[in-house]
Design an enzyme around this catalytic site. Sequence first.
Site, PDB file in Angstrom:
ATOM      1  N   GLU A   1       0.820  -1.203   0.000  1.00 49.28           N
ATOM      2  CA  GLU A   1       0.000   0.000   0.000  1.00 49.28           C
ATOM      3  C   GLU A   1       0.862   1.265   0.000  1.00 49.28           C
ATOM      4  O   GLU A   1       1.785   1.397   0.817  1.00 49.28           O
ATOM      5  CB  GLU A   1      -0.935  -0.016   1.229  1.00 49.28           C
ATOM      6  CG  GLU A   1      -1.807   1.211   1.372  1.00 49.28           C
ATOM      7  CD  GLU A   1      -2.697   1.472   0.154  1.00 49.28           C
ATOM      8  OE1 GLU A   1      -3.310   0.527  -0.343  1.00 49.28           O
ATOM      9  OE2 GLU A   1      -2.743   2.633  -0.301  1.00 49.28           O
TER      10      GLU A   1
ATOM     11  N   THR B   1      -5.980   2.357  -5.208  1.00 50.95           N
ATOM     12  CA  THR B   1      -5.765   0.919  -4.979  1.00 50.95           C
ATOM     13  C   THR B   1      -6.555   0.084  -5.969  1.00 50.95           C
ATOM     14  O   THR B   1      -6.042  -0.871  -6.557  1.00 50.95           O
ATOM     15  CB  THR B   1      -6.206   0.520  -3.552  1.00 50.95           C
ATOM     16  OG1 THR B   1      -5.302   1.074  -2.620  1.00 50.95           O
ATOM     17  CG2 THR B   1      -6.221  -0.986  -3.380  1.00 50.95           C
TER      18      THR B   1
ATOM     19  N   HIS C   1      -0.994   3.483   4.867  1.00 55.93           N
ATOM     20  CA  HIS C   1      -1.994   4.262   4.119  1.00 55.93           C
ATOM     21  C   HIS C   1      -2.156   5.612   4.783  1.00 55.93           C
ATOM     22  O   HIS C   1      -2.114   5.714   6.011  1.00 55.93           O
ATOM     23  CB  HIS C   1      -3.329   3.503   4.117  1.00 55.93           C
ATOM     24  CG  HIS C   1      -4.361   4.106   3.201  1.00 55.93           C
ATOM     25  ND1 HIS C   1      -5.051   5.260   3.504  1.00 55.93           N
ATOM     26  CD2 HIS C   1      -4.789   3.711   1.974  1.00 55.93           C
ATOM     27  CE1 HIS C   1      -5.867   5.546   2.506  1.00 55.93           C
ATOM     28  NE2 HIS C   1      -5.724   4.635   1.566  1.00 55.93           N
TER      29      HIS C   1
ATOM     30  N   ASP D   1       1.344   0.094  -4.974  1.00 52.13           N
ATOM     31  CA  ASP D   1       0.148   0.396  -5.779  1.00 52.13           C
ATOM     32  C   ASP D   1       0.145   1.816  -6.333  1.00 52.13           C
ATOM     33  O   ASP D   1      -0.300   2.066  -7.440  1.00 52.13           O
ATOM     34  CB  ASP D   1      -1.157   0.087  -5.035  1.00 52.13           C
ATOM     35  CG  ASP D   1      -1.393   0.923  -3.789  1.00 52.13           C
ATOM     36  OD1 ASP D   1      -0.432   1.526  -3.261  1.00 52.13           O
ATOM     37  OD2 ASP D   1      -2.563   0.976  -3.334  1.00 52.13           O
ATOM     38  N   HIS D   2       0.652   2.782  -5.549  1.00 52.05           N
ATOM     39  CA  HIS D   2       0.667   4.187  -5.993  1.00 52.05           C
ATOM     40  C   HIS D   2       1.456   5.006  -4.977  1.00 52.05           C
ATOM     41  O   HIS D   2       1.924   4.473  -3.975  1.00 52.05           O
ATOM     42  CB  HIS D   2      -0.753   4.743  -6.152  1.00 52.05           C
ATOM     43  CG  HIS D   2      -1.612   4.485  -4.936  1.00 52.05           C
ATOM     44  ND1 HIS D   2      -1.477   5.191  -3.775  1.00 52.05           N
ATOM     45  CD2 HIS D   2      -2.586   3.579  -4.714  1.00 52.05           C
ATOM     46  CE1 HIS D   2      -2.347   4.742  -2.887  1.00 52.05           C
ATOM     47  NE2 HIS D   2      -3.030   3.751  -3.420  1.00 52.05           N
TER      48      HIS D   2
HETATM   49  C1  GP9 Z   1      -8.875   0.201   1.172  1.00 51.24           C
HETATM   50  C2  GP9 Z   1      -7.529   0.278   0.639  1.00 51.24           C
HETATM   51  C3  GP9 Z   1      -7.122   1.702   0.323  1.00 51.24           C
HETATM   52  O1  GP9 Z   1      -9.409  -1.058   1.395  1.00 51.24           O
HETATM   53  O2  GP9 Z   1      -7.275  -0.653  -0.327  1.00 51.24           O
HETATM   54  O3  GP9 Z   1      -7.457   2.186  -0.911  1.00 51.24           O
HETATM   55  P1  GP9 Z   1      -6.846   3.570  -1.494  1.00 51.24           P
HETATM   56  O4  GP9 Z   1      -7.333   4.678  -0.600  1.00 51.24           O
HETATM   57  O5  GP9 Z   1      -5.359   3.465  -1.445  1.00 51.24           O
HETATM   58  O6  GP9 Z   1      -7.351   3.660  -2.865  1.00 51.24           O
HETATM   59 MN    MN Z   2      -3.813   2.205  -2.179  1.00 50.18          MN
END
Ligand code: GP9
Ligand code: MN
Length: 691
Positions: free
Chosen positions: A253, A297, A414, A474-475
């Site tokens: 993440e 995500t 996150h 992911d980003h």
């Molecule tokens: C939530 C998580 C976060 O379940 O995968 O998503 P994001 O805010 O990074 O798009």
């Molecule tokens: Mn994410």
Amino acid sequence: MIKLTRTKMILILSAVIWLETLMVYYVDFKLGIEGPLQGIISIFNPVGFILLILSFANFFVRKKSFVISLMVLFTLETILLVANVIYYREFSDFISINTMLSAQKFNRAMGKSIVTLISPHDVIYLLNLILVIGLPFFAKNGLLSIPIRVVNKVALSCFSAFLVVLNLAVSEMNRPQLLGRTFDQTYIVKYLGLNFYMAYNAANKVNEDTEKNKVTTVDIDSPLQETAKVYVQPNKKYYGIARKKNVIVIHLESFQQFLINMKVNDQEVTPFLNSLYSDKNTVSFSNFFHEVGQGKTSDAETMLESGLFGLPTGSFFNKLGPTNTFQSAPAILSQKEGHESAVFHGNVGSFYSRNKIYKNMGYNYFFDQGYFEQNENSNVGFGLKDKLMFKESVKYLEKLQQPFYVKYITLTNHYPFDLPDEDNDGFVKPETQDNVINNYFLTAHYLDASLREFFTYLKESGLYDRSVIVLYGDHYGISDDRNKTLAPLLDKNPDEWNEFDDIQLQRVPFMIHMKGISGQVDNEYGGEIDVLPTILHLLGVNTKDYIQLGTDLLSKHHDSNVIFRNNGLVNKKYTVIKKSKDLYNIYDNENGQLLDIDSNSKLYKKITKKYDQERHLLDISDTVNQKNLLRFYTPVGFKPVDPANYDYENEEVQLNKTNSDLGNSSTSLYSQNNNKSTVSMYATDAIEDGN
Ligand code: GP9
Ligand code: MN
């Protein structure tokens, strides 16, 4: 006898629905309301819409019409509420237009033995029945025959509409891009109310349907021809080398590449990932970029699972995923190579509509937050802390049939990167003036430690030797507006920071780790869209017939142009940003300088033409997704996925049943270990685990 005016009648009935809605929010739904502001928003969010709906009766002048329309509207509101309550009790979800139309599911909840879904407090809804029956009786008194003055009617409706808009504005402030990114239907209900959710859902559905209905089977022809041109031959050296192995995909993440090998206060931020990055059994990419849009995500997941991009706005998962047709990794691998599949994630399953999409993708299992042991300290931010999620997953992982294809979506790293002090193993954060940045290093460090623990278990249990482990960020975690504050930590001058630097920072890790792979740091340029063909080729699956828009990163013919969802392209030599219709900024990657060339020059024309050509892939992707074109095309040898085959409830029972039904032929780790659990092999220093 109380004499009721029309306005009073509307207000009383609205108040009844309002109070009942609040009861539903707090007693029946699990909305995860946190903090005073969310509490206040949730209390007031039903008001505007309810008033707006009931005040519609005002537009009937004759008393009889007024009373009947009020009865109808009030009854409809009640039915909507009660139906949602019953539906929620069965599915932990709200009724959408699609579920109403796909009778099967709707009937399952509504037709289920009423005893199992009824609760004592439902008696309160009977009150509405009395009110409706009593309404004509109240109407007998004189005042209801007096129509409201036009100005007052309009004023009441305008006031209600104003409340709806105010609600929307305050919610957007508390949760930016609430609708733009449509995280979760629970969020829409929590912030904007059940009525808003239903209306919004209906509007979206009409929109989608108009798009989809314009379509005929021939519309797939052009995307098919164009994607056929995208496909490149795999590299013989790698093709099939991971055949029949377990695949463990780890979604890191918000993890950016700059963290790799970085030191803060003389400590490595992510020592474990650093060692993995240059391990002799890892192919690591140093120029790999995320390509997500607003769906973040979920966009990363879309690309990795389906080989298509996310949408220009919002999250494909939420907007179209629940109803679209997929030909994605879990189904392909199950059909071609016999992989059983599962996702592990510490957030609730409804987020990004995962509990629906994973079924469309053909995931056998989805272990969300509810499947993991929790206590008052185990969660932070969106859900379970990573160390616990990995540890808690093992009791399910060991029972999956091998080979398996599993995805772990981590969560602790996150935004806003909170981590309680007791979870810090002594890491000293940097001290910029921005706490979000400082904390980012700490949660990344924590994520790293959780991976080390998981890998140790994989080795202990023997899974490691039979698996290929794929890790990717992911980003970004640090958004562009914070980059100048971050710059000094990267030994950059904040005053010289520009859009070129922003783009360079969108690198994220991509690593393929497998015993015996000839490891190296590969400097090839690529992005998330390229992962699916890369992985499938490693597993020995031919991707030629699939509509996938990336190219195998290990192929000699890989397309090294990386396109970003909303603007920009990077390749080995240049970074290109489109500024307006005919104006492009072209930077030389070597020195980060703007190319000083005339827009009529050959080079400028060549680069910008390539830019437009490459970005055309996004249009193809959008056409396929928005028109749901995969329903018209099934690759040879692929069977369309039937989501009804998957059930994400009582998954432990399902796992045990499969293991015992298969008996001696069960290939799960658990069976191979003579039906003994490997859970005790998992060591974690997470404090919630009693250590
Ligand atoms: C939530 C998580 C976060 O379940 O995968 O998503 P994001 O805010 O990074 O798009
Ligand atoms: Mn994410």
